[in-house]
Design a protein around this motif. Structure first.
Motif, PDB file in Angstrom:
ATOM      1  N   ASN A  67       0.823  -1.207   0.000  1.00  0.00           N
ATOM      2  CA  ASN A  67       0.000   0.000   0.000  1.00  0.00           C
ATOM      3  C   ASN A  67       0.853   1.251   0.000  1.00  0.00           C
ATOM      4  N   ARG A  76       0.963   4.208  -2.752  1.00  0.00           N
ATOM      5  CA  ARG A  76       0.333   5.477  -2.388  1.00  0.00           C
ATOM      6  C   ARG A  76       1.306   6.523  -1.860  1.00  0.00           C
ATOM      7  N   GLY A 108      -6.551   6.759  -4.413  1.00  0.00           N
ATOM      8  CA  GLY A 108      -6.671   5.349  -4.057  1.00  0.00           C
ATOM      9  C   GLY A 108      -7.942   4.718  -4.564  1.00  0.00           C
ATOM     10  N   ALA A 130     -13.417   2.884  -2.728  1.00  0.00           N
ATOM     11  CA  ALA A 130     -12.258   3.569  -2.164  1.00  0.00           C
ATOM     12  C   ALA A 130     -12.691   4.889  -1.560  1.00  0.00           C
ATOM     13  N   ASP A 184      -7.383   6.305   1.265  1.00  0.00           N
ATOM     14  CA  ASP A 184      -6.529   5.373   0.552  1.00  0.00           C
ATOM     15  C   ASP A 184      -5.382   6.072  -0.152  1.00  0.00           C
ATOM     16  N   ALA A 185      -5.471   7.389  -0.305  1.00  0.00           N
ATOM     17  CA  ALA A 185      -4.386   8.097  -0.970  1.00  0.00           C
ATOM     18  C   ALA A 185      -3.070   7.887  -0.259  1.00  0.00           C
ATOM     19  N   PRO A 198      -4.613   3.278   4.489  1.00  0.00           N
ATOM     20  CA  PRO A 198      -5.660   2.307   4.213  1.00  0.00           C
ATOM     21  C   PRO A 198      -6.938   2.703   4.931  1.00  0.00           C
TER      22      PRO A 198
END
Length: 401
Positions: A87, A91, A370, A380, A384-385, A388
């Motif tokens: 992740n 991101r 995200g 999303a 999420d950018a 999480p």
């Protein structure tokens, strides 16, 4: 408390911390403290700017790392260490590698042009003009610019792996398990240790190599956020102290600002007294922001959601936009307050408009926000950018795993 309840206020906190960076960087052009070293420094400046800007500086990035630690713990619980690393590479690391050259090149070009054309240059531009005349080129110092927080976020991701292997992940849990009255009393003492060397106010650790004081300082906030996830009762225990935290933080900052004569007497390394005041003010304000956000920002709101979506893009691109505007304002005869307002509003307008028109519905937008494909199991969200986001259907047992 359901996982979804935590999603909204943490997501909004992350967005507000990023957007506050635009205000902070815009204010530096009118800061007496930064006048000699900030490229866009204006002839108009005020001690009021320093009082407000450095107050915001105390807790803006610590708050960001608390939120980052919280979502790191959530992701480890749901997807394991491998999921956390994948992740953050997508991101955090990828946007850093993509945007750093663009940001660096644009700011270099803008500054070079300003040094050659501005009629009322700042001290930095005047020095650069002399340097260019003598060497026929402008010096270049590599660094992370305002994207240094992404570099440290990746370092902390690696350190989570290390801490897991050495069974050290309990540090955050230990912080969160301290008695409610003891945590805000003891934690700032530890935070003051790296601040003794960093100075007052602490500088942006934007050098290519990591700074030890920044690893300890921001790592502690990251660990605190990690513990906020694993010990969900922490904020409930701190809630009765909310008003005291705010009053104490304002008093500590006022004493710091007065005793350092508006930071004009601050040096690096700083005195123990200044470091302690800075640590207490920043820590208490950070805790207070989390408590207030939990109370007032834990809601679904379209406007806040859009701001949260846009905030990552805005922070990535705002500094070149801001520099372009403030370089142009150096030759304009206006009061510093009018220039500050104009630069801030125009920077936000350009950044938000470019996000909506050029980014939101593109591959870049999906990367930063995200966004998952439509066939994914869950929608999303803006978190999420960089962070999480919990599945709203996850029950308490899974969240507390």
């Amino acid at each position: 408390m359901q996982a979804e309840d935590r999603l909204h206020y943490m997501d909004h906190l992350r967005a507000l911390a990023m957007l506050a960076g635009v205000l902070f960087h815009a204010a530096l052009a009118y800061s007496p403290l930064m006048h000699a070293i900030w490229p866009t420094a204006d002839t108009g400046r005020s001690l009021v700017v320093d009082g407000a800007a450095w107050f915001l500086h105390l807790f803006r990035m610590p708050l960001f790392f608390v939120v980052a630690g919280f979502f790191a713990a959530l992701l480890v619980a749901r997807r394991g260490l491998g999921g956390l690393f994948r992740n953050r590479c997508a991101r955090v690391l990828l946007p850093l590698l993509l945007f750093l050259p663009l940001v660096t090149a644009s700011m270099y070009g803008l500054t070079q042009h300003a040094a050659a054309t501005v009629r009322h240059p700042s001290p930095v531009l005047a020095w650069l003009r002399t340097y260019i005349d003598r060497h026929d080129t402008m010096p270049f110092v590599p660094g992370w610019a305002h994207l240094w927080f992404l570099f440290y976020l990746m370092l902390f991701t690696v350190l989570v792996w290390v801490a897991s292997a050495l069974e050290l992940r309990r540090i955050g849990d230990s912080l969160a398990s301290l008695p409610a009255a003891l945590l805000p009393a003891v934690l700032p003492v530890w935070l003051a240790l790296p601040l003794v060397w960093a100075g007052v106010p602490w500088p942006a650790p934007d050098a290519l190599l990591p700074s030890l004081w920044a690893l300890v300082f921001f790592g502690t906030y990251f660990a605190l956020g990690y513990g906020m996830y694993t010990r969900a009762d922490l904020l409930d225990r701190l809630r009765p102290l909310s008003s005291w935290l705010l009053c104490g933080a304002v008093a500590a900052y006022a004493l710091l600002f007065w005793s350092s004569r508006g930071f004009t007497a601050a040096v690096r390394p700083s005195s123990w007294g200044h470091a302690v005041l800075q640590a207490y003010a920043g820590c208490w304000l950070t805790l207070w922001c989390v408590l207030v956000a939990r109370r007032w920002l834990d809601v679904r709101n379209r406007t806040l959601r859009w701001l949260a979506d846009a905030s990552y893009w805005v922070y990535l691109v705002h500094l070149p936009v801001l520099f372009a505007i403030q370089y142009g304002l150096l030759d304009v005869r206006l009061h510093w307050s009018a220039k500050f307002a104009l630069a801030t509003v125009c920077t936000l307008a350009v950044s938000f408009a470019s996000y909506q028109a050029l980014v939101r519905h593109t591959v870049i937008g999906r990367l930063l926000d995200g966004k998952l494909p439509a066939t994914a199991r869950r929608p999303a969200t803006a978190s999420d950018a960089i962070f999480p986001v919990p599945d709203p259907q996850v029950d308490m047992k899974e969240r507390d795993a």
